[in-house]
Design a protein around this motif. Structure first.
Motif, PDB file in Angstrom:
ATOM      1  N   ARG A  88     -21.199 -21.973  24.713  1.00 20.51           N
ATOM      2  CA  ARG A  88     -20.649 -20.601  24.752  1.00 20.51           C
ATOM      3  C   ARG A  88     -19.721 -20.442  25.954  1.00 20.51           C
ATOM      4  O   ARG A  88     -19.996 -20.950  27.039  1.00 20.51           O
ATOM      5  CB  ARG A  88     -21.781 -19.585  24.846  1.00 20.51           C
ATOM      6  CG  ARG A  88     -22.617 -19.530  23.563  1.00 20.51           C
ATOM      7  CD  ARG A  88     -23.287 -18.199  23.364  1.00 20.51           C
ATOM      8  NE  ARG A  88     -24.130 -17.812  24.490  1.00 20.51           N
ATOM      9  CZ  ARG A  88     -24.156 -16.584  25.010  1.00 20.51           C
ATOM     10  NH1 ARG A  88     -23.377 -15.633  24.545  1.00 20.51           N
ATOM     11  NH2 ARG A  88     -24.979 -16.310  26.013  1.00 20.51           N
ATOM     12  N   TYR A  89     -18.637 -19.716  25.732  1.00 19.70           N
ATOM     13  CA  TYR A  89     -17.736 -19.416  26.840  1.00 19.70           C
ATOM     14  C   TYR A  89     -17.088 -18.054  26.619  1.00 19.70           C
ATOM     15  O   TYR A  89     -17.164 -17.483  25.522  1.00 19.70           O
ATOM     16  CB  TYR A  89     -16.677 -20.514  27.008  1.00 19.70           C
ATOM     17  CG  TYR A  89     -15.711 -20.684  25.857  1.00 19.70           C
ATOM     18  CD1 TYR A  89     -14.573 -19.891  25.764  1.00 19.70           C
ATOM     19  CD2 TYR A  89     -15.927 -21.650  24.872  1.00 19.70           C
ATOM     20  CE1 TYR A  89     -13.676 -20.048  24.707  1.00 19.70           C
ATOM     21  CE2 TYR A  89     -15.043 -21.811  23.817  1.00 19.70           C
ATOM     22  CZ  TYR A  89     -13.920 -21.007  23.734  1.00 19.70           C
ATOM     23  OH  TYR A  89     -13.047 -21.157  22.689  1.00 19.70           O
ATOM     24  N   ARG A  90     -16.469 -17.545  27.664  1.00 17.72           N
ATOM     25  CA  ARG A  90     -15.767 -16.260  27.622  1.00 17.72           C
ATOM     26  C   ARG A  90     -14.339 -16.456  28.069  1.00 17.72           C
ATOM     27  O   ARG A  90     -14.073 -17.325  28.895  1.00 17.72           O
ATOM     28  CB  ARG A  90     -16.405 -15.266  28.606  1.00 17.72           C
ATOM     29  CG  ARG A  90     -17.774 -14.810  28.212  1.00 17.72           C
ATOM     30  CD  ARG A  90     -18.386 -13.918  29.295  1.00 17.72           C
ATOM     31  NE  ARG A  90     -19.540 -13.264  28.697  1.00 17.72           N
ATOM     32  CZ  ARG A  90     -19.735 -11.953  28.660  1.00 17.72           C
ATOM     33  NH1 ARG A  90     -18.879 -11.132  29.253  1.00 17.72           N
ATOM     34  NH2 ARG A  90     -20.794 -11.443  28.066  1.00 17.72           N
ATOM     35  N   VAL A  91     -13.468 -15.577  27.576  1.00 18.29           N
ATOM     36  CA  VAL A  91     -12.079 -15.550  28.049  1.00 18.29           C
ATOM     37  C   VAL A  91     -11.714 -14.082  28.294  1.00 18.29           C
ATOM     38  O   VAL A  91     -12.066 -13.224  27.498  1.00 18.29           O
ATOM     39  CB  VAL A  91     -11.089 -16.110  27.005  1.00 18.29           C
ATOM     40  CG1 VAL A  91      -9.670 -16.104  27.559  1.00 18.29           C
ATOM     41  CG2 VAL A  91     -11.465 -17.520  26.585  1.00 18.29           C
ATOM     42  N   GLY A  92     -11.036 -13.814  29.395  1.00 19.37           N
ATOM     43  CA  GLY A  92     -10.512 -12.474  29.625  1.00 19.37           C
ATOM     44  C   GLY A  92     -11.421 -11.595  30.459  1.00 19.37           C
ATOM     45  O   GLY A  92     -12.379 -12.071  31.073  1.00 19.37           O
ATOM     46  N   ARG A  93     -11.092 -10.292  30.437  1.00 21.62           N
ATOM     47  CA  ARG A  93     -11.774  -9.354  31.327  1.00 21.62           C
ATOM     48  C   ARG A  93     -12.856  -8.583  30.562  1.00 21.62           C
ATOM     49  O   ARG A  93     -12.611  -8.079  29.461  1.00 21.62           O
ATOM     50  CB  ARG A  93     -10.755  -8.375  31.907  1.00 21.62           C
ATOM     51  CG  ARG A  93      -9.600  -9.080  32.602  1.00 21.62           C
ATOM     52  CD  ARG A  93      -8.668  -8.136  33.305  1.00 21.62           C
ATOM     53  NE  ARG A  93      -7.880  -7.313  32.385  1.00 21.62           N
ATOM     54  CZ  ARG A  93      -6.892  -6.522  32.771  1.00 21.62           C
ATOM     55  NH1 ARG A  93      -6.578  -6.438  34.045  1.00 21.62           N
ATOM     56  NH2 ARG A  93      -6.227  -5.811  31.884  1.00 21.62           N
TER      57      ARG A  93
END
Ligand SMILES: Cc1cc2nc3c(=O)[nH]c(=O)nc-3n(C[C@H](O)[C@H](O)[C@H](O)COP(=O)(O)OP(=O)(O)OC[C@H]3O[C@@H](n4cnc5c(N)ncnc54)[C@H](O)[C@@H]3O)c2cc1C
Length: 584
Positions: free
Chosen positions: A160-165
């Protein structure tokens, strides 16, 4: 279509992908703790944004007493010794040598990780393409670590990963936007210039942007002769996809960089007539792309309120330095700074995946919100996270377990190992063995035994021994290796009178022709060691953490003829038996 000559295979315990400061120190620390490690790096050199290809200066926690130690300090001191003029190519060689001389470490440069095999939820191997040899390299390992900055292993493995604010409400971060978006901080191509004694004309390039006036550079320092700025504000791409649009961003940045140089030379009087363009970074430095998700996500409140964690293994202390996604096009100062509690703790749970159990990470892709990343991203912080993750991987391998079990069962061991190796974990003290007693006044002995090993607020917390003098140590029990925590000058004021050289490891500002640094004045350079019948010399020491092997029967040690690099006093923070220190 060209086919690869062959695929080479490796079997190691830990494979680290990405050789920026985080990946380099992760790999070296794990290797020094006995793990068989392979480091795969896609560039021909190590250091990532700190390398001569990108040339960003290494910064970390604010506050002189909070300076990062451990492997980063060891590297910085070696660099001061080998590289007194702070030359980038020598810095590259110092980083390269650190990896090269590590016997448990295999280094694969010019190799881009582009594939990964899994068995169930675990990664079993990764594959990289070596650009210059047209060869695939497949690496099997028990643990993998993503220090690519871009979280390439997350994409390849399904971690799992996130991108952005994040939106403001998700972590109660007042500085986050009202609603979540995909915006990031941008990438930059830096410029270096050189002052000469003759006019240096510059012919504008047709493909570069034209900046006829100062409008777009409003509040963006470009008074080179005065500030020596490195043009970090040539920043673009925060409103695009910093990965998939990377080439387009790169080319836009080059159009801007050469346009800015044209502006300085040809459009208005910037006092630049005699300046020559020394270097433009064709490889952009990235500030942000994907952030992996671990069992804990560090956020703005953790940093601002100084939350403590039972699994603290690293620390930060740079301001939350949150750049506008508009970067250069933002009509104002493009970063907003928010002061965190300094130093703040970083937990181990931010350094491994919550759904791919044998994947760790360190650097700018740790489990943090965009707001927390705006502080944790600085390279000295990435470096200490790398050392923590690498040592954590070594602990996991030793116990035959996964990183999550290190958090659950072996945290005290990991924390003590890091402290033993000279790292700093705010709120944690190195436990003394009680086997070495300095024959010295009580107040000084208390300093040497308090386990703090750095200045404490306004307190120097350091024992000062006269140059040429001696120190007698009584050993209570066997001490195979004596451990001295020496004074590396946390302020670095003794390495140069120029505050820029005290702050930066490299000649990162333009126009530093006179750059010259010397070794910290109170760092021990040499001494004579008398241990029982054995008498030997320590010569040319560059380390703040000095390990001296002793003969088994020694019960008393005399360190005599103490000589500091500055020729005067020697500073000492601690003296004890090494428990399990990283080998030489
Ligand atoms: C212009 C700019 C200004 C900045 N200002 C500062 C500052 O003043 N001080 C400071 O300390 N920090 C600063 N930063 C932030 C800092 O440079 C980064 O956050 C930091 O470099 C992150 O370190 P890292 O080791 O995680 O990643 P990186 O330094 O990005 O290193 C990652 C390495 O992994 C390699 N890699 C990527 N993908 C692969 C793959 N698939 N296979 C193999 N290798 C791969 C990359 O080539 C790179 O060498 C700045 C950044 C930029 C861009």
């Amino acid at each position: 279509m060209l086919t690869a000559k062959e695929t080479l295979h490796y079997d190691v315990q830990l494979c680290v992908v990405g050789g920026g400061l985080a990946g380099l120190f992760a790999a070296v620390s794990a290797a020094r703790h006995g793990a068989r490690v392979l480091l795969m790096q896609d560039r021909p050199m190590l250091g990532g944004n700190a390398s001569s290809e990108i040339r960003m200066w290494v910064r970390g926690s604010h506050g002189k007493e909070n300076r990062e130690t451990g492997l980063l300090q060891e590297t910085e001191l070696e660099n001061i010794y080998r590289n007194p003029t702070m030359n980038y190519s020598i810095w590259d060689s110092v980083l390269y040598q650190l990896a090269r001389e590590e016997k448990n470490l295999t280094l694969l440069l010019n190799t881009t990780c582009l594939g990964c095999e899994k068995d169930g939820d675990r990664i079993v191997s990764v594959t990289g393409w070596q650009l210059n040899s047209y060869t695939f390299h497949t690496v099997r390992a028990e643990l993998f670590m993503d220090c690519s900055g871009d979280s390439i292993l997350a994409e390849l493995s399904g971690a799992r990963y996130r991108v952005g604010r994040e939106g403001r409400a998700e972590f109660d971060e007042y500085a986050a936007p009202e609603t979540a978006d995909a915006c990031t901080m941008g990438s930059s191509c830096l410029i270096e210039a050189r002052r000469t004694d003759h006019p240096c004309p510059f012919t504008p390039l047709e493909w570069a942007y034209v900046f006829p006036d100062d409008e777009i550079m409003y509040l963006k320092k470009h008074d080179v002769p005065e500030s020596g700025i490195n043009f970090w504000w040539i920043e673009l791409g925060g409103e695009m996809d910093t990965l998939r649009d990377a080439q387009q961003i790169n080319e836009e940045l080059l159009r801007v960089a050469y346009g800015v140089w044209d502006h300085l030379k040809n459009r208005g009087d910037h006092g630049m007539e005699n300046w020559e363009l020394e270097w433009v970074g064709f490889l952009p430095g990235k500030r942000e792309s994907r952030r992996c998700v671990g069992p804990y996500i560090l956020n703005q409140r953790d940093l601002e309120e100084g939350h403590t964690f039972p699994d603290a293994v690293a620390f930060g202390g740079w301001t939350m330095d949150n750049h506008s996604p508009q970067g250069l096009r933002y009509m104002g100062y493009s970063s907003r700074h928010i002061t965190p509690a300094t130093p703040y703790q970083i937990p181990f749970r931010c350094l491994y995946s919550d759904n791919v159990p044998n994947l760790l990470f360190a650097g700018r892709n740790i489990s943090a919100t965009h707001m927390a990343l705006s502080s944790t991203r600085v390279m000295a912080t990435c470096a200490v996270m790398g050392q923590a993750a690498g040592t954590g991987a070594a602990v996991a391998l030793r116990h035959g377990c996964l990183p999550a079990e290190v958090t659950a069962r072996h945290m005290a061991e990991l924390q003590q190992l890091l402290l033993e190796d000279g790292c700093f974990i705010p709120g944690h003290l190195r436990q003394q063995t009680g086997r070495v007693m300095a024959e010295i006044g009580e107040a000084d002995r208390a300093i040497l035994e308090n386990g703090w090993e750095r200045p404490h607020g306004a307190e120097a917390n350091c024992v000062v021994l006269p140059g040429g003098g001696s120190l007698t140590l009584t050993l209570h029990g066997p001490v195979p290796v004596l451990r001295l925590a020496l004074d590396p000058d946390f302020s670095r004021e003794s390495i140069s009178a120029d505050s820029r050289y005290q702050k930066f490891a490299m000649r990162t500002h333009v126009d530093w022709p006179e750059a010259r640094v010397s070794m910290p004045a109170r760092l021990l350079k040499s001494c004579t060691v008398t241990a029982g019948d054995a008498v030997f010399r320590v010569e040319n020491n560059r380390r703040a953490l000095l390990l001296i092997p002793l003969p088994a029967e020694a019960r008393q040690v005399v360190l005599s003829d103490l000589t500091a690099w500055g020729g005067g006093d020697v500073g000492l923070f601690g003296v004890d038996a090494a428990r399990e220190a990283m080998h030489e």
